[in-house]
Design a protein around this motif. Structure first.
Motif, mmCIF file in Angstrom:
data_model
loop_
_atom_site.group_PDB
_atom_site.id
_atom_site.type_symbol
_atom_site.label_atom_id
_atom_site.label_comp_id
_atom_site.label_asym_id
_atom_site.label_seq_id
_atom_site.Cartn_x
_atom_site.Cartn_y
_atom_site.Cartn_z
ATOM 1 N N ASP A 100 -8.949 -0.092 9.272
ATOM 2 C CA ASP A 100 -9.452 -1.334 8.686
ATOM 3 C C ASP A 100 -8.674 -1.696 7.424
ATOM 4 O OD1 ASP A 100 -10.524 0.833 7.405
ATOM 5 O OD2 ASP A 100 -12.511 -0.022 7.114
ATOM 6 N N LEU A 101 -8.117 -0.715 6.706
ATOM 7 C CA LEU A 101 -7.268 -1.015 5.557
ATOM 8 C C LEU A 101 -5.982 -1.694 6.025
ATOM 9 C CD1 LEU A 101 -6.685 -0.863 2.555
ATOM 10 C CD2 LEU A 101 -5.806 1.454 2.882
ATOM 11 N N LEU A 102 -5.402 -1.197 7.098
ATOM 12 C CA LEU A 102 -4.203 -1.816 7.674
ATOM 13 C C LEU A 102 -4.480 -3.252 8.084
ATOM 14 C CD1 LEU A 102 -1.298 -1.593 8.784
ATOM 15 C CD2 LEU A 102 -2.274 -0.711 10.910
ATOM 16 N N CYS A 103 -5.635 -3.502 8.679
ATOM 17 C CA CYS A 103 -6.020 -4.847 9.104
ATOM 18 C C CYS A 103 -6.146 -5.784 7.900
ATOM 19 C CB CYS A 103 -7.332 -4.790 9.878
ATOM 20 S SG CYS A 103 -7.999 -6.408 10.332
ATOM 21 N N ASN A 104 -6.791 -5.309 6.837
ATOM 22 C CA ASN A 104 -6.982 -6.140 5.644
ATOM 23 C C ASN A 104 -5.661 -6.460 4.960
ATOM 24 O OD1 ASN A 104 -9.729 -5.994 6.124
ATOM 25 N ND2 ASN A 104 -10.069 -4.313 4.678
ATOM 26 N N VAL A 113 -5.620 -4.358 -1.490
ATOM 27 C CA VAL A 113 -6.979 -4.667 -1.078
ATOM 28 C C VAL A 113 -7.617 -3.383 -0.568
ATOM 29 C CG1 VAL A 113 -6.300 -5.283 1.281
ATOM 30 C CG2 VAL A 113 -8.358 -6.314 0.302
ATOM 31 N N SER A 114 -8.947 -3.333 -0.609
ATOM 32 C CA SER A 114 -9.638 -2.116 -0.200
ATOM 33 C C SER A 114 -10.164 -2.234 1.224
ATOM 34 C CB SER A 114 -10.817 -1.845 -1.139
ATOM 35 O OG SER A 114 -11.852 -2.789 -0.897
ATOM 36 N N ALA A 115 -10.761 -1.166 1.660
ATOM 37 C CA ALA A 115 -11.570 -1.152 2.881
ATOM 38 C C ALA A 115 -12.834 -0.394 2.542
ATOM 39 C CB ALA A 115 -10.823 -0.472 4.024
ATOM 40 N N LEU A 116 -13.923 -0.725 3.180
ATOM 41 C CA LEU A 116 -15.177 -0.033 2.906
ATOM 42 C C LEU A 116 -15.023 1.449 3.242
ATOM 43 C CD1 LEU A 116 -17.821 -2.602 4.204
ATOM 44 C CD2 LEU A 116 -17.023 -2.214 1.872
ATOM 45 N N SER A 117 -15.458 2.291 2.325
ATOM 46 C CA SER A 117 -15.247 3.737 2.456
ATOM 47 C C SER A 117 -16.545 4.447 2.796
ATOM 48 C CB SER A 117 -14.676 4.289 1.145
ATOM 49 O OG SER A 117 -14.546 5.697 1.211
ATOM 50 N N GLU A 118 -16.463 5.387 3.719
ATOM 51 C CA GLU A 118 -17.635 6.183 4.073
ATOM 52 C C GLU A 118 -17.816 7.358 3.116
ATOM 53 O OE1 GLU A 118 -16.922 7.379 8.056
ATOM 54 O OE2 GLU A 118 -17.039 5.357 8.892
ATOM 55 N N THR A 176 -1.737 14.974 6.279
ATOM 56 C CA THR A 176 -0.624 14.049 6.089
ATOM 57 C C THR A 176 -1.154 12.775 5.451
ATOM 58 O OG1 THR A 176 -0.908 12.963 8.237
ATOM 59 C CG2 THR A 176 0.476 14.955 8.170
ATOM 60 N N ALA A 177 -0.248 11.935 4.970
ATOM 61 C CA ALA A 177 -0.649 10.669 4.371
ATOM 62 C C ALA A 177 -1.348 9.780 5.401
ATOM 63 C CB ALA A 177 0.573 9.960 3.785
ATOM 64 N N GLU A 178 -0.904 9.885 6.680
ATOM 65 C CA GLU A 178 -1.520 9.064 7.727
ATOM 66 C C GLU A 178 -3.008 9.371 7.899
ATOM 67 O OE1 GLU A 178 1.379 10.482 7.950
ATOM 68 O OE2 GLU A 178 2.860 9.129 8.859
ATOM 69 N N ASP A 179 -3.406 10.579 7.564
ATOM 70 C CA ASP A 179 -4.817 10.957 7.706
ATOM 71 C C ASP A 179 -5.722 10.112 6.807
ATOM 72 O OD1 ASP A 179 -4.141 12.942 9.501
ATOM 73 O OD2 ASP A 179 -4.018 14.504 7.953
ATOM 74 N N PHE A 180 -5.153 9.601 5.728
ATOM 75 C CA PHE A 180 -5.955 8.838 4.763
ATOM 76 C C PHE A 180 -5.766 7.327 4.916
ATOM 77 C CE2 PHE A 180 -4.878 12.931 2.839
ATOM 78 C CZ PHE A 180 -6.144 13.426 2.566
ATOM 79 N N PHE A 181 -4.900 6.915 5.855
ATOM 80 C CA PHE A 181 -4.604 5.485 6.018
ATOM 81 C C PHE A 181 -5.455 4.934 7.154
ATOM 82 C CE2 PHE A 181 -1.507 1.992 7.225
ATOM 83 C CZ PHE A 181 -1.761 1.234 6.086
ATOM 84 N N LYS A 182 -6.537 4.286 6.803
ATOM 85 C CA LYS A 182 -7.520 3.854 7.789
ATOM 86 C C LYS A 182 -7.114 2.554 8.478
ATOM 87 C CE LYS A 182 -9.987 7.372 6.550
ATOM 88 N NZ LYS A 182 -9.986 8.577 7.390
ATOM 89 N N CYS A 200 0.843 -1.196 0.000
ATOM 90 C CA CYS A 200 0.000 0.000 0.000
ATOM 91 C C CYS A 200 0.876 1.243 0.000
ATOM 92 C CB CYS A 200 -0.909 0.004 1.236
ATOM 93 S SG CYS A 200 -1.974 1.460 1.378
ATOM 94 N N CYS A 201 0.431 2.239 -0.743
ATOM 95 C CA CYS A 201 1.081 3.549 -0.718
ATOM 96 C C CYS A 201 0.001 4.616 -0.697
ATOM 97 C CB CYS A 201 1.975 3.732 -1.940
ATOM 98 S SG CYS A 201 2.694 5.386 -2.078
ATOM 99 N N VAL A 202 0.098 5.526 0.268
ATOM 100 C CA VAL A 202 -0.824 6.654 0.359
ATOM 101 C C VAL A 202 -0.019 7.920 0.095
ATOM 102 C CG1 VAL A 202 -2.475 7.901 1.790
ATOM 103 C CG2 VAL A 202 -2.201 5.431 2.089
#
Length: 630
Positions: free
Chosen positions: A23-27, A163-168, A15-21, A5-7
């Motif tokens: 549940d994405l890390l878990c997946n 892989v994705s994560a469900l997005s709000e 920051t990039a961390e603001d967009f790194f959720k 993954c790259c954000v």
């Protein structure tokens, strides 16, 4: 295999961390359970920041944490396998080897030449610090998943991920098209405040030093699916990657269909009907060529694994057995039987092979439907009785067609090699578990695909590759969970050898020329239709999907043949489709499975009949959509 993954943030406010959720890390970590780490590259004067996240499934060579870096601050994320094309020693890790080659590249053409040389599945992300550029892409067939998501114009951010994560938000994930390699000039984007993707497409090399001049016509299609804030252009230098396979042979002769099999009566096909074809020296030569290239493809995919010589024991099994390192998605049909028989040649003899066979509970039916299903199952059993291969049949709610053919296939394999431990893993799925796991795990893995067919196949492959079921141990069924990290699947056989019923329809309407066009289309769309989804599904268990029928040498061999050499759809089901494959199976000593008609996984496992019988495969799946919204 890995989760990569790259954000990237081009905004001074975020920051990039603001967009790194979370549940994405878990997946991502489920894909790479052996090692995870992250790093960030910040370029303050240009106001961009990149977060790189790597999650490793250790399969080969020394453990290599990702992302990897060099003294020039370049960053590399790799989700792939080098099976040939670039030399990798048995004890080496291919991430290190590819990154070493990349660090030696001095131009764009060097980078393209490198990835043109790799034989095997891959997706990658590469940050080249000296030019502030981000390179990424998938292999020619798209055998490894890579998705992109672009945030709205105000946020100026985007994400690449396995892989994705469900997005709000309204920012949707899409599969990165396997049309070539992409580059983003982060410096230019930071200055212009606009996001521009540059494409380096795949092109055929027809002769030495002669590359296809035809303009890549997929640019508009890719651009159409991008948000308004993102633009796509062809690279100015007209550089390209060279496809790893030869073009499809579209030759059609008036006398192409020449059946050597004229004694089939009443549409009943037997193993003996294959003898006539094998008496033809030319046909037999082709059959042995196919066996050789497919055997080599499977060899590449089952050797050079980090092998744990331990045993499974304790409460689960009454008798300790060795761990399996390779599993086959197994229905007992021609594709999985051939893969299992050839894998047996190359996997150490003392090591078990897991045959993963999934069945979904047959729901209660009205009298008329029940009679119809009983007749179908009876017909399936009779097929083996006629061929002196009587399957073991347990009358139960999981006695679906693939379970019957799977047990019969097991007997064939045990006959070919009785000394091998063949773990026939019976994986039984209830409606309640299907609904629960679809909501908890499977829906986001299938996404961004969304049809009824995607749901059915995605769920079936997820439960099968999880490998939790029962095996027969000392005459009793015992709970068992497959330890295999490599899962072989037969995808690609039907697409190349006219295995689907729609190929017969096409042949009847448009002849061999029309069938040729259909097969070309099948292989061209396999990245978006199948492979990204299946990679995400199987990878969720910390396992790696491997596709021997999509090995570059196998595809090149099949592409080189006129369609009439691969299939003869003037013959009945069970012999005409995938004819060349059936003859190869016959030469290897397989029997009943060589003439089994094609049965799609969703029907053989019975998942397609579990919830809604009135759906069409191409309909949007409400079950997936409702989960995505919740």
């Amino acid at each position: 295999m890995c989760g990569i993954c790259c954000v990237v943030s081009l905004s001074v406010q975020h920051t990039a961390e603001d967009f790194f959720k979370k549940d994405l890390l878990c997946n991502l970590s489920r894909r790479g359970p052996n090692r995870s780490q992250q790093l960030t590259r910040t370029v303050s004067d240009l106001s961009y920041q990149c977060l790189f996240s790597g999650h490793v499934l250790h399969l080969r060579g020394s453990m290599t944490p990702q992302p990897v870096t060099d003294i020039n601050n370049n960053v590399f994320l790799w989700n792939g396998e080098v099976f040939s094309g670039i030399h990798v020693e048995a004890v080496e890790n291919d991430t290190q080897v590819i990154f070493h080659h990349l660090s030696s590249c001095s131009s764009e053409s060097d980078i393209l030449s490198l990835f043109s040389s790799v034989r095997g599945p891959w997706s990658f992300i590469y940050y080249l610090a000296s030019t502030h550029s981000l390179w990424f892409g998938r292999d020619y067939f798209g055998r490894r998943s890579l998705l992109w998501q672009f945030n709205n114009e105000l946020d100026k951010a985007f994400c690449l991920s396995s892989v994705s994560a469900l997005s709000e938000s309204d920012n949707q994930w899409q599969e990165v098209p396997a049309s070539g390699i992409y580059k983003i000039d982060l410096k230019a984007c930071a200055i212009s405040k606009s996001l521009v993707l540059t494409l380096y497409p795949w092109k055929y090399r027809f002769k030495e030093n002669e590359i296809e001049e035809t303009f890549f016509n997929g640019l508009d299609q890719i651009s159409k699916d991008l948000p308004a804030c993102v633009s796509l252009r062809m690279n100015d230098s007209k550089l390209s990657l060279i496809t790893p396979v030869v073009p499809l042979n579209r030759t059609v002769s008036e006398n192409s269909v020449d059946s050597h099999c004229t004694n089939i009566t009443n549409g009943i096909v037997t193993v003996e009907d294959l003898h006539g074809f094998l008496a033809d020296e030319h046909k037999k030569k082709l059959v042995h060529h196919l066996i050789d290239v497919l055997s080599e493809a499977i060899k590449r995919r089952v050797l050079y694994l980090v092998r744990d010589t331990g045993q499974l024991s304790g409460k689960i099994l009454s008798k300790p057995i060795r761990k399996a390192h390779v599993a086959v998605l197994f229905s007992g049909g021609i594709d999985s039987m051939l893969i299992a028989a050839l894998a047996d040649r190359h996997i150490p003899s003392e090591e078990p092979i897991d045959l993963l066979n999934v069945a979904f509970m047959i729901k209660e039916q009205n009298k008329q439907t029940k009679q119809k299903k009983q007749l179908e199952l009876h017909s399936c059993e009779e097929c083996f009785k006629k061929l002196d291969t009587t399957p073991v049949v347990n009358v139960s709610c999981f006695n679906v067609p693939d379970r019957i053919t799977g047990r019969a296939g097991l007997k064939e394999l045990e006959t070919i090699n009785p000394s091998r431990t063949w773990n026939f893993v019976e994986i039984n799925v209830t409606l309640e578990e299907l609904k629960r796991m679809r909501q908890q795990r499977i829906s986001h893995l299938v996404y961004p695909l969304d049809t009824v067919l995607d749901d059915s196949i995605g769920c079936a492959v997820w439960f099968a590759s999880r490998g939790e079921g029962f095996i027969t141990n000392q005459g009793d069924l015992k709970p068992y969970t497959s330890s295999a990290k490599v899962v072989l699947t037969g995808i690609g056989a039907d697409e190349q050898l006219a295995g689907y019923s729609r190929h017969r329809v096409c042949f009847k309407k448009y002849g061999l020329a029309g069938l040729n066009e259909e097969l070309g289309m099948e292989l061209g769309r396999i990245s978006s239709r199948n492979l990204g989804r299946d990679d995400r599904i199987i990878g969720d268990h910390g396992k790696e999907a491997r596709f021997p029928f999509l090995d570059e040498d196998v595809v090149s061999f099949l592409n080189s043949l006129p369609v009439s050499e691969k299939a003869d759809l003037t013959l009945p089901r069970g012999i005409g489709e995938k004819l060349l494959l059936r003859l190869a199976a016959k030469e290897l000593g397989l029997t009943a499975s060589t003439v089994l008609p094609k049965r799609a996984m969703q029907f053989g496992s019975r998942i397609a009949k579990m919830e809604n019988n009135n759906e069409k495969a191409t309909d949007k799946c409400s079950r997936l959509q409702s989960v995505s919204v919740d």
